[in-house]
Design a protein around this motif. Sequence first.
Motif, mmCIF file in Angstrom:
data_model
loop_
_atom_site.group_PDB
_atom_site.id
_atom_site.type_symbol
_atom_site.label_atom_id
_atom_site.label_comp_id
_atom_site.label_asym_id
_atom_site.label_seq_id
_atom_site.Cartn_x
_atom_site.Cartn_y
_atom_site.Cartn_z
ATOM 1 N N VAL A 1 49.143 56.782 37.773
ATOM 2 C CA VAL A 1 47.956 56.172 38.377
ATOM 3 C C VAL A 1 46.626 56.679 37.788
ATOM 4 O O VAL A 1 45.700 55.896 37.582
ATOM 5 C CB VAL A 1 48.032 56.272 39.923
ATOM 6 N N ASP A 2 46.540 57.953 37.437
ATOM 7 C CA ASP A 2 45.270 58.487 36.921
ATOM 8 C C ASP A 2 44.870 57.883 35.577
ATOM 9 O O ASP A 2 43.690 57.741 35.288
ATOM 10 C CB ASP A 2 45.352 60.015 36.764
ATOM 11 N N SER A 3 45.870 57.554 34.765
ATOM 12 C CA SER A 3 45.553 57.070 33.417
ATOM 13 C C SER A 3 45.650 55.547 33.282
ATOM 14 O O SER A 3 45.444 55.011 32.200
ATOM 15 C CB SER A 3 46.493 57.729 32.404
ATOM 16 N N ARG A 4 45.983 54.844 34.390
ATOM 17 C CA ARG A 4 46.131 53.385 34.311
ATOM 18 C C ARG A 4 45.146 52.705 35.271
ATOM 19 O O ARG A 4 45.419 52.602 36.481
ATOM 20 C CB ARG A 4 47.550 52.930 34.655
ATOM 21 N N PRO A 5 44.013 52.230 34.736
ATOM 22 C CA PRO A 5 42.999 51.624 35.601
ATOM 23 C C PRO A 5 43.522 50.466 36.451
ATOM 24 O O PRO A 5 43.085 50.249 37.575
ATOM 25 C CB PRO A 5 41.915 51.137 34.623
ATOM 26 N N ILE A 6 44.519 49.734 35.913
ATOM 27 C CA ILE A 6 45.077 48.567 36.609
ATOM 28 C C ILE A 6 45.788 48.966 37.908
ATOM 29 O O ILE A 6 45.903 48.169 38.835
ATOM 30 C CB ILE A 6 46.068 47.836 35.662
ATOM 31 N N LEU A 7 46.250 50.216 37.972
ATOM 32 C CA LEU A 7 46.978 50.655 39.168
ATOM 33 C C LEU A 7 46.056 51.245 40.225
ATOM 34 O O LEU A 7 46.474 51.450 41.370
ATOM 35 C CB LEU A 7 48.038 51.705 38.782
ATOM 36 N N GLN A 8 44.819 51.521 39.824
ATOM 37 C CA GLN A 8 43.914 52.203 40.745
ATOM 38 C C GLN A 8 43.371 51.261 41.824
ATOM 39 O O GLN A 8 43.155 50.081 41.569
ATOM 40 C CB GLN A 8 42.771 52.873 39.952
#
Length: 181
Positions: free
Chosen positions: A123-130
């Motif tokens: 989640v920290d490195s994937r903006p789409i999941l935030q």
Amino acid sequence: MINSLSLREKSIVFIGFMGVGKTTVAKLVAKKLYRDFVDIDQEIEKEYGMPTTEIFKQFGEESFREKEKEYVFHYSLQPLKVIALGGGAFIREDIRNICLENNIVFYLDISWESWKDRLHMLVDSRPILQNRSLDEIEKLFNERKNFYREHNSSLKTDNVSVEEVADYIIDSLKLAWELYS
Ligand code: S3P
């Protein structure tokens, strides 16, 4: 835009949902086949000099997607590469078409049950999941499957090691090369 490379020369492209292991598998397959490895996200990050999350924040998703398209178009027309695409790239029809016309496209598939255990690492490195709920992410996961359905070969990666995935892919490539060249 179709080039005329033989099956043996065609670059191999990995598609699949975020965090399925495209980069790790592609890197290993490249090493085993003595080919250059290309990670589209890493190319974009190198150009901007910042991680994807920061690119999304400062320039917006649209700029990221345009750059992604430029890099996919550039590399998919080159021979003998092993390319890991970002999980959202294949949503675009033009990217799907150029890859399917010029490359061997491998889909790394994973069940939702297995994937959701990885979420906390991604989640920290994937903006789409935030800022999305688990239900929203599951919906996205299922929607994306419709696009990934267009591929040349696929492999279910649940409970399979990276080494086994890479070896299976290389075996199936060798078989195809023998049969069709
Ligand atoms: C994205 C997936 C990411 C990266 C970006 C957007 C997506 O790549 O391109 O964060 O829309 O699915 P990975 O699939 O390598 O995580």
